[in-house]
Design a protein around this motif. Structure first.
Motif, PDB file in Angstrom:
ATOM      1  N   GLY A 101      47.380  50.307  40.827  1.00 14.40           N
ATOM      2  CA  GLY A 101      48.526  49.420  40.689  1.00 14.40           C
ATOM      3  C   GLY A 101      48.170  47.959  40.878  1.00 14.40           C
ATOM      4  N   ARG A 102      46.860  47.646  40.901  1.00 16.63           N
ATOM      5  CA  ARG A 102      46.429  46.271  41.111  1.00 16.63           C
ATOM      6  C   ARG A 102      45.451  45.859  40.025  1.00 16.63           C
ATOM      7  NH1 ARG A 102      48.495  43.729  45.910  1.00 16.63           N
ATOM      8  NH2 ARG A 102      49.290  45.429  47.191  1.00 16.63           N
ATOM      9  N   MET A 103      45.427  44.576  39.724  1.00 16.83           N
ATOM     10  CA  MET A 103      44.389  44.060  38.834  1.00 16.83           C
ATOM     11  C   MET A 103      43.213  43.602  39.693  1.00 16.83           C
ATOM     12  SD  MET A 103      45.509  44.446  35.852  1.00 16.83           S
ATOM     13  CE  MET A 103      44.394  43.487  34.831  1.00 16.83           C
ATOM     14  N   TYR A 104      42.001  43.757  39.138  1.00 14.73           N
ATOM     15  CA  TYR A 104      40.825  43.227  39.820  1.00 14.73           C
ATOM     16  C   TYR A 104      40.702  41.746  39.434  1.00 14.73           C
ATOM     17  CZ  TYR A 104      39.196  43.884  35.133  1.00 14.73           C
ATOM     18  OH  TYR A 104      39.097  43.821  33.773  1.00 14.73           O
ATOM     19  N   PRO A 105      39.940  40.954  40.183  1.00  9.27           N
ATOM     20  CA  PRO A 105      39.772  39.538  39.831  1.00  9.27           C
ATOM     21  C   PRO A 105      38.835  39.388  38.633  1.00  9.27           C
ATOM     22  CG  PRO A 105      38.562  40.068  41.826  1.00  9.27           C
ATOM     23  CD  PRO A 105      39.305  41.308  41.456  1.00  9.27           C
ATOM     24  N   GLU A 106      39.360  38.877  37.530  1.00  8.94           N
ATOM     25  CA  GLU A 106      38.654  38.941  36.251  1.00  8.94           C
ATOM     26  C   GLU A 106      37.333  38.186  36.259  1.00  8.94           C
ATOM     27  OE1 GLU A 106      39.607  40.815  33.569  1.00  8.94           O
ATOM     28  OE2 GLU A 106      37.734  40.193  32.621  1.00  8.94           O
ATOM     29  N   TRP A 107      37.274  36.997  36.850  1.00  9.82           N
ATOM     30  CA  TRP A 107      36.038  36.210  36.756  1.00  9.82           C
ATOM     31  C   TRP A 107      34.923  36.774  37.610  1.00  9.82           C
ATOM     32  CZ3 TRP A 107      34.779  33.296  32.915  1.00  9.82           C
ATOM     33  CH2 TRP A 107      35.825  32.824  32.087  1.00  9.82           C
TER      34      TRP A 107
ATOM     35  N   GLY B 194      44.209  45.176  48.384  1.00  9.79           N
ATOM     36  CA  GLY B 194      45.199  44.505  49.217  1.00  9.79           C
ATOM     37  C   GLY B 194      45.736  43.225  48.594  1.00  9.79           C
ATOM     38  N   TYR B 195      44.903  42.534  47.832  1.00  7.79           N
ATOM     39  CA  TYR B 195      45.268  41.190  47.393  1.00  7.79           C
ATOM     40  C   TYR B 195      45.293  41.004  45.886  1.00  7.79           C
ATOM     41  CZ  TYR B 195      44.187  40.354  52.283  1.00  7.79           C
ATOM     42  OH  TYR B 195      44.161  40.410  53.646  1.00  7.79           O
ATOM     43  N   GLY B 196      44.967  42.031  45.152  1.00 10.74           N
ATOM     44  CA  GLY B 196      44.952  41.879  43.698  1.00 10.74           C
ATOM     45  C   GLY B 196      46.359  41.750  43.157  1.00 10.74           C
ATOM     46  N   ARG B 197      46.441  41.155  41.971  1.00 11.80           N
ATOM     47  CA  ARG B 197      47.742  40.997  41.318  1.00 11.80           C
ATOM     48  C   ARG B 197      48.309  42.366  40.998  1.00 11.80           C
ATOM     49  NH1 ARG B 197      48.057  38.344  35.778  1.00 11.80           N
ATOM     50  NH2 ARG B 197      45.865  38.929  35.884  1.00 11.80           N
ATOM     51  N   LYS B 198      49.600  42.561  41.221  1.00 10.02           N
ATOM     52  CA  LYS B 198      50.182  43.873  40.953  1.00 10.02           C
ATOM     53  C   LYS B 198      50.263  44.103  39.449  1.00 10.02           C
ATOM     54  CE  LYS B 198      52.363  44.929  45.186  1.00 10.02           C
ATOM     55  NZ  LYS B 198      53.546  44.755  46.001  1.00 10.02           N
ATOM     56  N   ALA B 199      49.996  45.340  39.052  1.00  9.09           N
ATOM     57  CA  ALA B 199      49.943  45.648  37.623  1.00  9.09           C
ATOM     58  C   ALA B 199      51.170  46.428  37.204  1.00  9.09           C
ATOM     59  CB  ALA B 199      48.684  46.459  37.328  1.00  9.09           C
ATOM     60  N   GLY B 200      51.606  46.172  35.986  1.00  8.71           N
ATOM     61  CA  GLY B 200      52.696  46.956  35.401  1.00  8.71           C
ATOM     62  C   GLY B 200      52.147  48.221  34.786  1.00  8.71           C
ATOM     63  N   PRO B 201      52.999  48.949  34.088  1.00  3.24           N
ATOM     64  CA  PRO B 201      52.546  50.212  33.510  1.00  3.24           C
ATOM     65  C   PRO B 201      51.436  50.036  32.467  1.00  3.24           C
ATOM     66  CG  PRO B 201      54.936  50.027  33.417  1.00  3.24           C
ATOM     67  CD  PRO B 201      54.434  48.702  33.861  1.00  3.24           C
ATOM     68  N   ASN B 202      51.471  48.935  31.718  1.00  2.00           N
ATOM     69  CA  ASN B 202      50.527  48.808  30.606  1.00  2.00           C
ATOM     70  C   ASN B 202      49.945  47.398  30.516  1.00  2.00           C
ATOM     71  OD1 ASN B 202      49.033  49.246  28.329  1.00  2.00           O
ATOM     72  ND2 ASN B 202      50.753  49.886  27.054  1.00  2.00           N
ATOM     73  N   PRO B 203      49.116  47.005  31.492  1.00  2.00           N
ATOM     74  CA  PRO B 203      48.622  45.633  31.515  1.00  2.00           C
ATOM     75  C   PRO B 203      47.759  45.266  30.319  1.00  2.00           C
ATOM     76  CG  PRO B 203      47.515  46.983  33.153  1.00  2.00           C
ATOM     77  CD  PRO B 203      48.607  47.810  32.588  1.00  2.00           C
TER      78      PRO B 203
ATOM     79  N   TYR C 134      34.831  43.185  45.474  1.00  2.00           N
ATOM     80  CA  TYR C 134      36.090  42.674  44.916  1.00  2.00           C
ATOM     81  C   TYR C 134      37.085  43.776  44.569  1.00  2.00           C
ATOM     82  CZ  TYR C 134      34.273  43.345  40.085  1.00  2.00           C
ATOM     83  OH  TYR C 134      33.760  43.857  38.921  1.00  2.00           O
ATOM     84  N   LEU C 135      36.581  44.981  44.274  1.00  2.00           N
ATOM     85  CA  LEU C 135      37.524  46.070  44.004  1.00  2.00           C
ATOM     86  C   LEU C 135      38.267  46.446  45.284  1.00  2.00           C
ATOM     87  CD1 LEU C 135      35.560  48.351  41.498  1.00  2.00           C
ATOM     88  CD2 LEU C 135      37.557  46.939  41.024  1.00  2.00           C
ATOM     89  N   LEU C 136      37.537  46.503  46.388  1.00  2.00           N
ATOM     90  CA  LEU C 136      38.215  46.779  47.652  1.00  2.00           C
ATOM     91  C   LEU C 136      39.202  45.663  47.980  1.00  2.00           C
ATOM     92  CD1 LEU C 136      35.320  48.258  49.826  1.00  2.00           C
ATOM     93  CD2 LEU C 136      37.431  49.406  49.123  1.00  2.00           C
ATOM     94  N   TRP C 137      38.768  44.433  47.743  1.00  2.00           N
ATOM     95  CA  TRP C 137      39.648  43.269  47.991  1.00  2.00           C
ATOM     96  C   TRP C 137      40.944  43.397  47.188  1.00  2.00           C
ATOM     97  CZ3 TRP C 137      41.489  39.726  44.451  1.00  2.00           C
ATOM     98  CH2 TRP C 137      42.062  38.551  44.974  1.00  2.00           C
TER      99      TRP C 137
END
Lengths: 107, 230, 551
Positions: free
Chosen positions: C422-428, C497-506, C491-494
């Motif tokens: 339910g979270r996005m990872y940090p892209e950069w 707790g802190y990743g942007r919340k993801a919708g059903p189909n990001p 960063y995946l563990l990070w």
């Protein structure tokens, strides 16, 4: 590919195999066992192995088709059975291909 | 499989009461039945390859050590082997009859047939145990205890030991499968006695049957290879 | 196309509602779970731990190989290092990686099912894996094993003084974990597809997992029985595979490789499935030649069983059978090539989005191609006679296993991370890691092609001095690679707790897994979905399901 089954939740109406078939197959299996023992008492040279294995294959087929109901089963079941033996066949053939050709001379 | 699923569905797809043995991730009993039989067939496919490795190795060494393998097979007691074969075929019959009984709502017959299957399986294992002890006392158990020397042809002793390795591993693996089968049969007998099975739900008995028949088929091939081909 | 099954309500439910992660709390709700999603996560944690263990051994090996002399470890210890690296990486990381983590989690979602066909057997699979892996760890801490991951006889049965029995028993147990997983996947795919989801509408990930499962089912038992025979020989002292006692060591190799070659297809096929789905998602196109890609998975699975003796070319098999196997080994490259062509054709004139999964996939396509082509080199009998047991072969299989499978694994983890957590990872940070991994990988393994071709043998802790420069480059690459692998852990563990919340189909992708919430509810879908769109058919999917939601 999927068997048709009714959605009311009842188990599919598998043909219930008749009792005479089960007893008939049992009798055939016993006779074949007797036969394979009998044939093994005679030395038929190279034929002994194919005959013994052939009888075993017939017995196995009877068990598979009737005791295991494969004669009524879906195509998928047939595919699974045939594929497994095919794969075993690959193991046999390609391994023996090595052993049996080691004695061949080059050129 | 034995937990009664609550009929008050959090799951809105159920608008009718369902069979007590329907597992919740299946849509209906038919799907569950199809899945469990297919699952058992898949498992039997793995068993074909599992035993198959032994059969292939046996074949390779039979070609390499034909006289030794012949002598060793000749030494086996074919009468015991043939009797055991008949016993196992009989247990397959009783197993098939157990499935028939479950399919036709005959609870007592189901229990009886399963018990007969168990007894016949036990006879097979008992005979096997006797055979193994005879082999052991003749010095035929491979490894440190191997003391057998073939009186007709002493040169084949090494090959005979190899034959016995395959004899014990193939029949031993087979016997292990029968022991597991016996345990499963006991469980099935308990369930059948409890009245779990009927024409609406006989999957477990059928699947038990598939397993049992497979073990029988393995023996159908082991018998000629290990007792008769000489 | 009808859309009555879908309600917009589903798309606007807040993330705080019950999903599979918060429906139950407590350690036993995880250890006794039957939920395929939780089991997928249990596997994810386990295989990551094993990856770190296997990676540590690799790093120790590379440290030793900085200098030509065997000065860091004795030869016996070095033997243990490469053995443990191979065993851990093959049996406890690569084989389960994509199938047991992503397959377990995503397959039922892709099929529109509530779970796999046999949830309890799924849990049993994980426990068998853990038991096998525990054997592995115990062996490592009590002295290791030095036979090579291939356990060749008679060294493994008669001469090695290390924990061969325990290791093979661990591998044996783990094998049953694989078998049961494969069995579960096949039955689920056949019997639990949602209404309307015909075979030709399945995502290509499902096709490849299915093909993998067939291989798992039919190959692994042969390894199992071979290990049993090995254990018998070692304990009782009979000559099944020992030539001094009348046995044939080549028979062991036949039986071992009958499994272990298809095993490499177990490792790469799921990766190919990930690649197909990621390419479709980030080009927003149907995969070019869908049917060819689907059937090529089955072809690879089948042909993969016919080539095993190319590992025995110099072991003493007959020349005639070697020729046959050489020819068959060339054939198996064809379906793989078909996939590569279809992926690139999909990307042609497409508008490609370069998110992290796509970067990993590009890495896969390039590196897998190199690995596959060098595979053709070694499939040629005449070349293999020279490069067998050199670093050329080592480089070849690492290009496929690491440049291929591990890259695809990273792609899949990143692609489905929003769905799983339910979270996005940090892209950069993710792109940086992908870059580090790509650079580090090539620096590590490309020199090894040259080394092997020049004659440096594998499995030696010392080497001729003229090989040092390339070895130093390789170790430098390994260091960069290690950093590249550690970053995602962080960063995946990070992101949990802190990743942007993801919708059903990001990602705006097509597939049943993208129609349910991120993370999904315990039973995956609120209603059984009905599928009316073809695979990767964007317009039909959007029409059926509603405009794809953004993050």
């Amino acid at each position: 590919m999927d068997d048709a089954y009714d959605s009311s939740g009842h188990a599919p109406k598998h043909d219930v195999m008749g009792l005479p078939i089960y007893f008939g197959v049992f009798l055939a299996l016993i006779v074949l066992t007797f036969l394979t023992v009998l044939v093994s008492r005679y030395d038929l040279g190279l034929l002994n192995t194919p005959i013994a294995l052939g009888i075993a294959v017939v017995k196995a087929a009877l068990v598979v088709l009737f005791f295991m109901h494969v004669i009524h089963s879906s195509r998928l079941t047939w595919v699974v059975i045939i594929s497994s033996f095919l794969w075993l066949g690959v193991l046999f053939v390609l391994t023996l291909a090595d052993y049996l050709t080691r004695g061949w001379l080059l050129y | 499989m034995q937990v009664l699923e609550p009929m008050t569905a959090i799951d809105p797809t159920h608008d009718h009461p369902h069979h007590p043995f329907l597992q919740h991730h299946f849509e209906d009993m038919a799907q569950q039945h199809e899945a469990s039989t297919l699952g058992m067939w898949m498992f039997l496919a793995t068993e074909i390859l599992f035993f198959g490795g032994l059969f292939v190795s046996y074949t390779v060494y039979r070609i390499m050590y034909y006289p030794a393998f012949s002598a060793a097979a000749h030494h086996q007691n074919w009468m015991i082997g043939a009797t055991n074969t008949a016993v196992l075929i009989g247990s397959s019959l009783t197993m098939a009859l157990a499935v028939w009984a479950a399919q036709t709502n005959r609870r007592k017959a189901t229990v009886l047939m399963l018990i007969l299957t168990l007894i016949l399986g036990g006879v097979f294992l008992g005979v096997k145990t006797y055979e193994y002890s005879v082999h052991y006392h003749e010095g035929l158990f491979p490894g440190q205890h191997f003391t057998y020397v073939d009186e007709h042809n002493p040169a084949v002793t090494k090959g005979v030991e190899l034959f016995m390795v395959f004899y014990f591993s193939m029949t031993g693996l087979h016997a292990l499968h029968m022991i597991i089968g016996a345990g499963l049969l006991i469980w099935m007998i308990a369930r059948a006695y409890r009245g779990d099975f009927g024409s609406e739900y006989y999957g477990p008995v059928e699947v038990m049957g598939l397993y049992w028949h497979f073990v029988d088929i393995v023996w159908i091939f082991l018998f000629p290879l290990l007792y008769l081909l000489h | 196309m009808t859309s009555q099954t879908y309600h917009d309500v589903r798309f606007i439910e807040p993330a705080a509602t019950r999903n599979y992660l918060n429906v139950d709390y407590g350690i036993f709700s995880w250890l006794l779970t039957r939920d395929h999603k939780r089991i997928g996560i249990l596997y994810l944690i386990s295989v990551t731990v094993m990856f770190l263990v296997g990676g540590t051994f690799a790093f120790l090996m590379r440290l030793e190989l900085l200098t030509p002399q065997g000065d860091l470890f004795t030869s016996d210890t070095y033997n243990k290092l490469f053995t443990m690296h191979g065993i851990v990486m093959v049996f406890f990381f690569l084989i389960p990686s994509i199938p047991a983590t992503l397959g377990n989690f995503i397959l039922p979602l892709m099929l529109g099912a509530k779970d796999l066909a046999f949830p309890r057997i799924n849990l049993l699979s994980w426990y068998l894996f853990i038991i096998g892996a525990t054997f592995g760890i115990v062996v490592i801490v009590t002295g290791g094993v030095d036979t090579g991951w291939t356990f060749y006889t008679p060294f493994s049965t008669q001469f090695s003084n290390t924990h061969v029995f325990a290791t093979t028993l661990g591998a044996f147990i783990t094998g049953f974990s694989s078998i049961l997983t494969g069995l579960n996947f096949i039955v689920t795919t056949h019997r639990m597809r949602a209404p309307g989801l015909t075979w030709m509408r399945l995502p290509l990930f499902v096709w490849s997992i299915y093909a993998t499962s067939v291989v798992l089912l039919l190959a692994t038992p042969v390894l199992a029985i071979t290990l049993v025979l090995l254990m018998i020989e070692r304990t009782i002292g009979v000559g099944i595979f020992d030539p001094a006692l009348g046995g044939d060591p080549v028979l062991y190799q036949h039986l071992f490789w009958f499994y272990s070659h298809p095993a490499v297809y177990i490792m790469v096929l799921p990766g190919m499935g990930v690649v197909s789905d990621v390419v479709a998602a980030f080009t927003r196109k149907k995969i070019f030649g869908y049917k060819f890609v689907a059937f090529s998975s089955l072809a690879i699975a089948f042909l993969g069983f016919l080539v095993w003796a190319h590992h025995l070319f110099v072991a003493g098999i007959s020349v005639y059978s070697a020729l046959v196997f050489s020819f068959l080994s060339m054939l198996v490259a064809v379906p793989s090539a078909i996939k590569v062509f279809n992926w690139t054709a999909t990307m042609y004139k497409a508008s490609v989005s370069w998110a992290t999964p796509m970067l990993y996939v590009m890495g896969f396509i390039g590196l897998f191609t190199i690995g596959g082509v060098t595979g053709l080199f070694v499939a040629a009998l005449g070349i293999d006679v020279h490069v067998h047991d050199t670093y050329f072969v080592v480089a070849h299989f690492h290009y496929i296993m690491v440049g291929g499978t591990v890259m695809a694994y990273m792609a899949g983890i990143h692609y489905w991370w929003p769905k799983i957590t339910g979270r996005m990872y940090p892209e950069w940070w993710a792109r940086l890691s992908a870059l580090l991994i790509f650079v580090g990988f090539n620096l590590t393994f490309f020199p090894q092609f040259i080394l092997g071709y020049a004659g440096m043998p594998r499995r030696y802790h010392a080497y001729a001095p003229e090989f040092q420069v390339l070895n130093v480059l390789s170790t430098a690459g390994a260091t960069i690679l290690a950093c590249g692998y550690v970053l995602p852990l962080v960063y995946l563990l990070w992101s949990l707790g802190y990743g942007r919340k993801a919708g059903p189909n990001p990602w705006g992708a097509v597939g049943l897994e993208w129609t349910t919430a991120s993370p999904p509810p315990k039973d995956n879908f609120h209603e059984t979905p009905v599928v009316t769109w073809e695979a990767y058919d964007y317009p039909a999917f959007i029409k059926a399901v509603g405009e794809a939601q953004n993050v």
